[in-house]
Design an enzyme around this catalytic site. Structure first.
Site, PDB file in Angstrom:
ATOM      1  N   ASP A 175       0.867  -1.185   0.000  1.00  0.00           N
ATOM      2  CA  ASP A 175       0.000   0.000   0.000  1.00  0.00           C
ATOM      3  C   ASP A 175       0.900   1.230   0.000  1.00  0.00           C
ATOM      4  O   ASP A 175       2.097   1.126   0.265  1.00  0.00           O
ATOM      5  CB  ASP A 175      -0.909   0.005   1.236  1.00  0.00           C
ATOM      6  N   GLU A 199       8.006   5.656  -9.549  1.00  0.00           N
ATOM      7  CA  GLU A 199       7.087   4.523  -9.409  1.00  0.00           C
ATOM      8  C   GLU A 199       7.290   3.886  -8.043  1.00  0.00           C
ATOM      9  O   GLU A 199       8.415   3.691  -7.600  1.00  0.00           O
ATOM     10  CB  GLU A 199       7.364   3.482 -10.505  1.00  0.00           C
ATOM     11  N   ASP A 250      -2.756  -2.749  -2.843  1.00  0.00           N
ATOM     12  CA  ASP A 250      -3.785  -1.766  -2.499  1.00  0.00           C
ATOM     13  C   ASP A 250      -3.263  -0.380  -2.888  1.00  0.00           C
ATOM     14  O   ASP A 250      -2.093  -0.224  -3.216  1.00  0.00           O
ATOM     15  CB  ASP A 250      -4.048  -1.837  -0.983  1.00  0.00           C
ATOM     16  N   HIS A 309      -0.908  -0.507   5.089  1.00  0.00           N
ATOM     17  CA  HIS A 309      -1.513   0.825   5.214  1.00  0.00           C
ATOM     18  C   HIS A 309      -1.119   1.474   6.533  1.00  0.00           C
ATOM     19  O   HIS A 309      -0.754   2.652   6.587  1.00  0.00           O
ATOM     20  CB  HIS A 309      -3.039   0.721   5.103  1.00  0.00           C
TER      21      HIS A 309
END
Length: 853
Positions: free
Chosen positions: A624, A662, A694, A828
């Site tokens: 994430d 990236e 994600d 996350h």
């Protein structure tokens, strides 16, 4: 832990998503597709997919070329990733991508079928002007002088003309005259006959539908449409809500459908000028510029004169509305411009101006336009501040309007389509083009997976499948394993001494039944300011310290940040912060202490519970990212990978990237590190790797398919050329408009946790499915969308779905099922901690611990 933080930790809310809508990714390099031999999977199973050939990888992105509508297309972000066709390269799902296990359930979804006349075709014409005309508005005016030749149904974007019927000849020549008497020859050439399913037609349907929303007096803000005419006012908080809808027309599994969901735009009744005046009163003239910039920059404002939203990027302290700018050849002041253009009087002539860098292109080939200058008096603040979000009363009053039950949501969607059908102008526009909508929501069949059994220590137990929670069942059951806590420190202020003592006693009480052995902590008192706390940490935390608990007097971010920065970077030690208010209610202390004990056990490498994972030698990876606006627009990528069979130990790594880089560039090394750690743990490398990615924004799927997959393969190859595990890459998306409603005993309710939808509303060109994994107490549940973009594992769709659902049970910060697989939520949490508090890479000594929970 605040309610907002708790929601975030369960995957309900989240920080900023990837690139802003409409932001072009300038420097995204697309990797050349690997040579054929490089992409071969390991031994092929019966029915397993063949290798992705270089041709297939190229073919996947070939669809992009067609998705442009006229000359404008090149500048539009394809938010629906319509050109990405990944399913064709996977043999095992070419015939069917549907699972089989579970009990069937009747559902309805927020989709309406689009009905068109039989043999419906859209005719595409190219329009040429001699002499060439620069202005698009002028081109349209000249063309539409010929209504008798073209008919009333037409759509023209400046270069391409669309008609529902065919003109008499392939080339039609018309003559027009401008107001200045200049003669213009217009040549209309038929270039294409498009069937309803062509990408251009789909885009055209969306354009027609936007026309209909405008006929219904709805205003476009961002990508959605809202009704300013029937606002919901909350005067006590000076808020206004505009109700609206998100709408998308796409080709789904069996037909072209409109997906529509209820949306709300929260506006504040105060202008930016009011806000600045209040701020000046609070902080005085001396500190005003600094505090004002800190508060305003980054906020989104709405200008009601044109219903556009802008992001405030800077403040022009040296400009006022009396300054002038060039309009055409003449200079005009901002004050006069707003008077003549919009009939608005600006009352305060001394206010400063706001700067917004508009992400728009200039005329083709010309320079991009400069930044937009906005008048604070005419800008209304949108959204909620953190202070407002922390205010329970504001959020409660808001939720009565915005948090709709499944029944209310279904009713509002049905009314929306009925309004379109009752409105004579809207119906006339649809009839002109031979289009219409189904009158009711789409009905479909889903499946509900059986509940998982939870393994904890020597005990196995079930939970209530509708509640999706086992906090009661796990009480008093020993954990799988927890390291004894012998050497730990608790810090508190003098004022919070009693709370710290009662926390210590309650921790001793609850830890025994959970099988956590805790010795007495060393208690340290610190003065209530940041330097004193930091000094206390530096004096008392050493290499032998296993855990640090800090009781904070308030939830001020700077104190929390300094604790985390010191203990994650300079002196790597797992730490737990608790706000004293959480400990002030004696009746809740047992529950709070239990959760803190579990969190402390996790952070030291303990294992709480597990579910049955039948696949052996499997490594699950979650990725994430978080966009850190403070550290110079850096992105933070986080990778979390499983290290053992029961998915209870994890390797975590975080990388900080610069804007435009990236995310996978930095995470390549992290994946290699995870594989080396797995080898150390298990004395072998995994034979199967499944990556859950994600944080992929709308329109960014092609960069995952074309770039990230090959980067992941390079990383795997770095472990040795003969190492070829089976690999799957799954894109996880929470921010979606799809909603499902269950019809149980004549009532419209949320589908139960474990509901899977893999037909009708999925996309034919993808191997995708939806899972409703969590239970919600209020409002409508949001499903999560999973899109398998690369797969050489040969796992049946049923097994992929069930494994994904199992992983939603493995997040140790919540004794229940969450919205996404645990590694995504861990990633996350890690990216969020680094982006919000640490702003640096955590110390490598913490890689094997869930120190960020």
């Amino acid at each position: 832990m605040t309610g907002r933080a708790r929601a975030r930790s369960r995957g309900r809310a989240r920080g900023q998503e990837t690139a802003a809508p409409g932001a072009a990714r300038e420097t995204a390099p697309t990797a050349a597709p690997p040579a054929e031999g490089e992409l071969v999977g390991r031994g092929r199973q019966k029915g397993a997919p063949g290798p992705f050939s270089a041709g297939a990888v190229l073919q996947i992105s070939a669809g992009f070329q067609q998705v442009k509508l006229g000359e404008r297309g090149g500048r539009r972000r394809d938010f629906h990733d319509a050109g990405v066709n990944t399913r064709q390269a996977m043999e095992h799902v070419k015939e069917s991508k549907s699972g089989t296990s579970g009990a069937t359930i009747e559902l309805s979804a927020n989709f309406f079928r689009i009905l068109s006349r039989p043999q419906w075709v859209l005719y595409q014409y190219h329009v040429d002007f001699k002499p060439p005309m620069e202005s698009r508005r002028l081109r349209s005016a000249l063309l539409f002088q010929h209504e008798e030749a073209l008919g009333s149904a037409r759509s023209f974007d400046g270069a391409l003309l669309f008609l529902p019927h065919r003109l008499h000849s392939k080339d039609t020549v018309l003559h027009s005259e401008t107001r200045n008497g200049e003669k213009v020859q217009i040549t209309i050439t038929l270039t294409n006959e498009l069937p309803p399913t062509s990408p251009v037609c789909i885009q055209f349907y969306n354009i027609i539908f936007r026309r209909i929303l405008r006929i219904l007096n709805m205003q476009q803000i961002g990508r959605n449409y809202y009704s300013p005419n029937d606002p919901l006012n909350i005067p006590q908080h000076r808020l206004t809500i505009w109700p609206g809808f998100t709408t998308t027309i796409l080709q789904y599994e069996s037909s072209i459908m409109l997906c529509t969901d209820v949306s709300h735009k929260v506006l504040r009744s105060e202008t930016v000028l009011d806000f600045m005046a209040n701020l000046r009163q609070q902080c005085g003239n001396h500190r005003f510029p600094e505090i004002c910039a800190k508060e305003l920059i980054g906020l989104i404002v709405l200008t009601k004169y044109n219903n556009k939203t802008y992001r405030i990027d800077d403040i022009a302290w040296d400009h006022t509305p009396n300054n002038t700018f060039k309009r055409g050849d003449a200079d005009i002041s901002f004050k006069n411009y707003y008077k003549t253009q919009y009939g608005l009087d600006i009352t305060d002539g001394n206010q400063v101006l706001l700067i917004s860098h508009v992400k728009k292109f200039g005329p083709s080939g010309g320079p991009p336009p400069g930044p937009a200058m906005l008048i604070p008096e005419l800008c209304y603040l949108t959204g909620l501040t953190d202070k407002m979000r922390a205010d329970f009363h504001i959020m409660k009053d808001l939720s009565t309007h915005t948090r709709l039950t499944p029944e209310q949501r279904e009713g509002r969607l049905n009314r929306f389509v009925t309004n379109i059908q009752k409105n004579t102008d809207a119906q006339a526009e649809l009839d002109k083009w031979g289009l219409n909508f189904d009158k009711q929501l789409l009905n479909l069949t889903g499946r509900v997976l059986p509940g998982e059994r939870i393994f904890q220590g020597s005990r196995v137990y079930d939970y209530n499948p509708w509640a999706a929670d086992w906090s009661k069942e796990m009480r008093g059951v020993p954990l799988i394993n927890s390291p004894p806590l012998n050497n730990w420190v608790m810090f508190h202020t003098r004022r919070n001494g009693n709370e710290a003592q009662s926390l210590l006693q309650t921790l001793n009480k609850v830890s025994g039944p959970l099988g956590i052995r805790i010795q007495r902590a060393m208690m340290i008192e610190y003065e209530d300011h940041q330097e004193s706390l930091l000094r206390a940490l530096q004096y008392n935390v050493g290499p032998q310290t296993q855990m640090v608990v800090v009781v904070l007097p308030s939830n001020r971010k700077d104190k929390y940040d300094s604790v985390k920065k010191y203990l994650c970077v300079d002196c790597p030690t797992p730490s737990q912060c608790v706000v004293s208010r959480t400990l002030s209610r004696p009746q809740a202390l047992m529950t709070v202490a239990t959760k803190i004990a579990l969190q402390m056990a996790c952070k030291m490498g303990g294992e709480l519970w597990s579910v049955e994972i039948p696949l052996k030698q499997l490594m699950i990876v979650g990725i994430d990212c978080y966009h850190d606006i403070t550290a110079g627009k850096r992105s933070i990528g986080a990778l979390v990978a499983s290290l053992n069979q029961s998915m209870s130990r994890w390797f975590s790594k975080c990388v900080l990237q610069h804007k435009g880089q990236e995310i996978m560039d930095g995470l390549k090394m992290a994946l290699s590190g995870a594989l080396k750690d797995y080898l150390k743990f298990n004395n072998c490398l995994p034979s199967r790797i499944i990556v859950y990615r994600d944080g992929v924004g709308d329109g960014q799927l092609h960069s995952v398919v074309n770039y990230e997959v090959s980067q992941i393969m390079d990383s795997i190859k770095s472990m040795g050329h003969d190492y070829m595990p089976k690999l799957s890459v799954v894109v996880v998306k929470k921010r979606i408009s799809s909603r499902f409603f269950a019809h149980i005993n004549g009532k419209v309710t949320n589908p139960p946790p474990g509901t899977i939808v893999d037909s009708e509303v999925t996309r034919p060109e993808w191997y995708d499915f939806y899972i409703v994994s969590q239970a919600v107490r209020t409002g409508s549940v949001s499903p999560t969308h999973y899109n398998v973009v690369y797969d050489t594992s040969g796992l049946k769709p049923d097994h992929m779905q069930r494994l994904t659902y199992k992983l939603c049970h493995m997040y140790y910060n919540w004794q229940g099922i969450i919205r996404v697989p645990a590694p995504c939520q861990y990633a996350h949490k890690l990216a969020f901690l680094v982006g919000q508090s640490i702003h640096r890479e955590p110390n490598v000594q913490l890689d094997d611990f869930l120190f960020y929970l």
